[in-house]
Design a protein around this motif. Sequence first.
Motif, PDB file in Angstrom:
ATOM      1  N   GLN A  22      -8.856  31.752  15.413  1.00  0.00           N
ATOM      2  CA  GLN A  22      -8.639  32.933  14.557  1.00  0.00           C
ATOM      3  C   GLN A  22      -7.918  32.570  13.265  1.00  0.00           C
ATOM      4  O   GLN A  22      -8.219  33.103  12.197  1.00  0.00           O
ATOM      5  CB  GLN A  22      -7.817  33.989  15.312  1.00  0.00           C
ATOM      6  CG  GLN A  22      -8.579  34.675  16.431  1.00  0.00           C
ATOM      7  CD  GLN A  22      -7.671  35.483  17.358  1.00  0.00           C
ATOM      8  OE1 GLN A  22      -6.464  35.215  17.465  1.00  0.00           O
ATOM      9  NE2 GLN A  22      -8.233  36.458  18.042  1.00  0.00           N
ATOM     10  N   LEU A  23      -6.953  31.650  13.367  1.00  0.00           N
ATOM     11  CA  LEU A  23      -6.217  31.233  12.173  1.00  0.00           C
ATOM     12  C   LEU A  23      -7.159  30.544  11.174  1.00  0.00           C
ATOM     13  O   LEU A  23      -7.140  30.846   9.979  1.00  0.00           O
ATOM     14  CB  LEU A  23      -5.081  30.268  12.545  1.00  0.00           C
ATOM     15  CG  LEU A  23      -4.350  29.675  11.341  1.00  0.00           C
ATOM     16  CD1 LEU A  23      -3.404  30.696  10.717  1.00  0.00           C
ATOM     17  CD2 LEU A  23      -3.591  28.404  11.711  1.00  0.00           C
ATOM     18  N   VAL A  24      -8.002  29.653  11.685  1.00  0.00           N
ATOM     19  CA  VAL A  24      -8.937  28.934  10.816  1.00  0.00           C
ATOM     20  C   VAL A  24      -9.918  29.914  10.174  1.00  0.00           C
ATOM     21  O   VAL A  24     -10.209  29.827   8.978  1.00  0.00           O
ATOM     22  CB  VAL A  24      -9.678  27.835  11.613  1.00  0.00           C
ATOM     23  CG1 VAL A  24     -10.853  27.287  10.824  1.00  0.00           C
ATOM     24  CG2 VAL A  24      -8.707  26.714  11.993  1.00  0.00           C
ATOM     25  N   GLU A  25     -10.386  30.881  10.959  1.00  0.00           N
ATOM     26  CA  GLU A  25     -11.310  31.892  10.419  1.00  0.00           C
ATOM     27  C   GLU A  25     -10.625  32.672   9.294  1.00  0.00           C
ATOM     28  O   GLU A  25     -11.215  32.933   8.246  1.00  0.00           O
ATOM     29  CB  GLU A  25     -11.750  32.844  11.538  1.00  0.00           C
ATOM     30  CG  GLU A  25     -12.724  33.895  11.044  1.00  0.00           C
ATOM     31  CD  GLU A  25     -13.336  34.713  12.175  1.00  0.00           C
ATOM     32  OE1 GLU A  25     -12.973  34.504  13.353  1.00  0.00           O
ATOM     33  OE2 GLU A  25     -14.186  35.574  11.858  1.00  0.00           O
ATOM     34  N   ARG A  26      -9.363  33.043   9.511  1.00  0.00           N
ATOM     35  CA  ARG A  26      -8.612  33.779   8.495  1.00  0.00           C
ATOM     36  C   ARG A  26      -8.423  32.927   7.241  1.00  0.00           C
ATOM     37  O   ARG A  26      -8.552  33.410   6.114  1.00  0.00           O
ATOM     38  CB  ARG A  26      -7.255  34.191   9.061  1.00  0.00           C
ATOM     39  CG  ARG A  26      -6.527  35.211   8.218  1.00  0.00           C
ATOM     40  CD  ARG A  26      -5.236  35.640   8.899  1.00  0.00           C
ATOM     41  NE  ARG A  26      -4.571  36.661   8.113  1.00  0.00           N
ATOM     42  CZ  ARG A  26      -4.656  37.962   8.342  1.00  0.00           C
ATOM     43  NH1 ARG A  26      -5.390  38.408   9.339  1.00  0.00           N
ATOM     44  NH2 ARG A  26      -4.031  38.828   7.582  1.00  0.00           N
ATOM     45  N   LEU A  35      -6.453  22.967   5.323  1.00  0.00           N
ATOM     46  CA  LEU A  35      -5.479  23.701   6.136  1.00  0.00           C
ATOM     47  C   LEU A  35      -4.765  22.764   7.098  1.00  0.00           C
ATOM     48  O   LEU A  35      -5.405  22.060   7.874  1.00  0.00           O
ATOM     49  CB  LEU A  35      -6.207  24.787   6.948  1.00  0.00           C
ATOM     50  CG  LEU A  35      -5.332  25.575   7.920  1.00  0.00           C
ATOM     51  CD1 LEU A  35      -4.443  26.569   7.172  1.00  0.00           C
ATOM     52  CD2 LEU A  35      -6.187  26.319   8.955  1.00  0.00           C
ATOM     53  N   ALA A  36      -3.431  22.767   7.035  1.00  0.00           N
ATOM     54  CA  ALA A  36      -2.657  22.058   8.054  1.00  0.00           C
ATOM     55  C   ALA A  36      -2.152  23.076   9.070  1.00  0.00           C
ATOM     56  O   ALA A  36      -1.589  24.105   8.703  1.00  0.00           O
ATOM     57  CB  ALA A  36      -1.485  21.315   7.430  1.00  0.00           C
ATOM     58  N   ALA A  53     -12.524  24.471  12.319  1.00  0.00           N
ATOM     59  CA  ALA A  53     -12.574  24.029  10.925  1.00  0.00           C
ATOM     60  C   ALA A  53     -13.956  23.467  10.594  1.00  0.00           C
ATOM     61  O   ALA A  53     -14.518  23.759   9.535  1.00  0.00           O
ATOM     62  CB  ALA A  53     -11.484  22.989  10.657  1.00  0.00           C
ATOM     63  N   ALA A  54     -14.495  22.688  11.510  1.00  0.00           N
ATOM     64  CA  ALA A  54     -15.839  22.133  11.297  1.00  0.00           C
ATOM     65  C   ALA A  54     -16.849  23.270  11.168  1.00  0.00           C
ATOM     66  O   ALA A  54     -17.709  23.250  10.289  1.00  0.00           O
ATOM     67  CB  ALA A  54     -16.210  21.198  12.449  1.00  0.00           C
ATOM     68  N   ILE A  58     -14.108  23.981   6.592  1.00  0.00           N
ATOM     69  CA  ILE A  58     -12.858  23.642   5.922  1.00  0.00           C
ATOM     70  C   ILE A  58     -12.266  22.373   6.560  1.00  0.00           C
ATOM     71  O   ILE A  58     -12.651  21.994   7.660  1.00  0.00           O
ATOM     72  CB  ILE A  58     -11.841  24.816   5.899  1.00  0.00           C
ATOM     73  CG1 ILE A  58     -11.189  25.037   7.245  1.00  0.00           C
ATOM     74  CG2 ILE A  58     -12.501  26.099   5.456  1.00  0.00           C
ATOM     75  CD1 ILE A  58     -10.186  26.180   7.176  1.00  0.00           C
ATOM     76  N   THR A  59     -11.387  21.723   5.844  1.00  0.00           N
ATOM     77  CA  THR A  59     -10.821  20.469   6.333  1.00  0.00           C
ATOM     78  C   THR A  59      -9.487  20.730   7.009  1.00  0.00           C
ATOM     79  O   THR A  59      -8.585  21.314   6.402  1.00  0.00           O
ATOM     80  CB  THR A  59     -10.622  19.480   5.162  1.00  0.00           C
ATOM     81  OG1 THR A  59     -11.897  19.283   4.527  1.00  0.00           O
ATOM     82  CG2 THR A  59     -10.081  18.149   5.649  1.00  0.00           C
ATOM     83  N   LEU A  60      -9.382  20.300   8.265  1.00  0.00           N
ATOM     84  CA  LEU A  60      -8.125  20.453   8.990  1.00  0.00           C
ATOM     85  C   LEU A  60      -7.249  19.222   8.775  1.00  0.00           C
ATOM     86  O   LEU A  60      -7.711  18.086   8.919  1.00  0.00           O
ATOM     87  CB  LEU A  60      -8.364  20.625  10.486  1.00  0.00           C
ATOM     88  CG  LEU A  60      -7.054  20.805  11.260  1.00  0.00           C
ATOM     89  CD1 LEU A  60      -6.549  22.236  11.166  1.00  0.00           C
ATOM     90  CD2 LEU A  60      -7.177  20.374  12.713  1.00  0.00           C
TER      91      LEU A  60
END
Length: 277
Positions: A22-26, A35-36, A53-54, A58-60
């Motif tokens: 959910q955090l990555v989606e947000r 995003l770290a 992330a994949a 986005i890049t984690l």
Amino acid sequence: MSPKIDLHTHTLASDGALTPGQLVERAAGQGVAYLAVTDHDTCAGLAEAETAAAAFGITLIPGIELSTIWKGVGIHVLGLMIDPEHPAMLEAVAFQSRARAERAVQIGEKLAKLKMPGVYERARQIAGRAEIGRPHFARALVEMGYVDSEQDAFARFLGARKAGDIKTHWPTLETVIRWVLDAGGVPVLAHPGKYDMTWTKLRAFLKDFVAAGGQGMEISYGGENPDRLLELSRMAQKYGLKASAGSDFHSPRMHWTEVGKYPPLRGEYQPVWQGWV
Ligand code: AMP
Ligand code: MN
Ligand code: MN
Ligand code: MN
């Protein structure tokens, strides 16, 4: 335009409200490209965050926020770009998990002595599989009617110098920095404005931080006063520290925070994300 970066966020693995997915989606919804995820003393959310992330393109940046103590002050050190599987990181999370478990029991005992029994048990239930922390106690205190709000819980029982503010379990600054370096990461001082330290004390801290191998400092983060950013940039330059930036996002309920949101950096600085982005 430079890509949107957030190098400090939390999930349900510690005291955040969202699952890593959910955090990555947000974050993706907010246009964050890098995003770290930096949960308190655990890497448990990183695998799910990486998968999400994949999926969201986005890049984690794998991270952690380690609790430590320096001259009686509770300090948070971010480890960015760590290898969560490295033996040093496995040792770190095992040590910290035990420290948190033991501290939680003691916080419960302190509150029981103040005629608030049963808070430990409720906080444990609220934490579930997360690493237990003071925010879980704050929620338990609200639910049990001992305080009116989580803010109130920190102000009266859990915040600095209150009964439930127990720091004795945390490892030394040298130890947490060593864990991060050994795991291939960059040790970054989190939110320098949140320790109630004078500029003089902060300078003394930074000297020890650099001597122990610290490499970066958060210059901008959710809640920092934009007027102080210039001074923080100067200080980072002076101590040879790279600049970091992140929201310290925990929950959508804290509507004044958002993933990817923090005041724009000011002054001259060497970005910690150079080479990652
Ligand atoms: P812990 O890591 O268990 O010591 O808990 C520290 C966490 O509590 C911080 O990362 C914040 O998320 C939260 N916190 C600290 N101070 C306050 C406060 N005054 N009000 C609300 N939350 C706080
Ligand atoms: Mn927190
Ligand atoms: Mn912190
Ligand atoms: Mn944080």
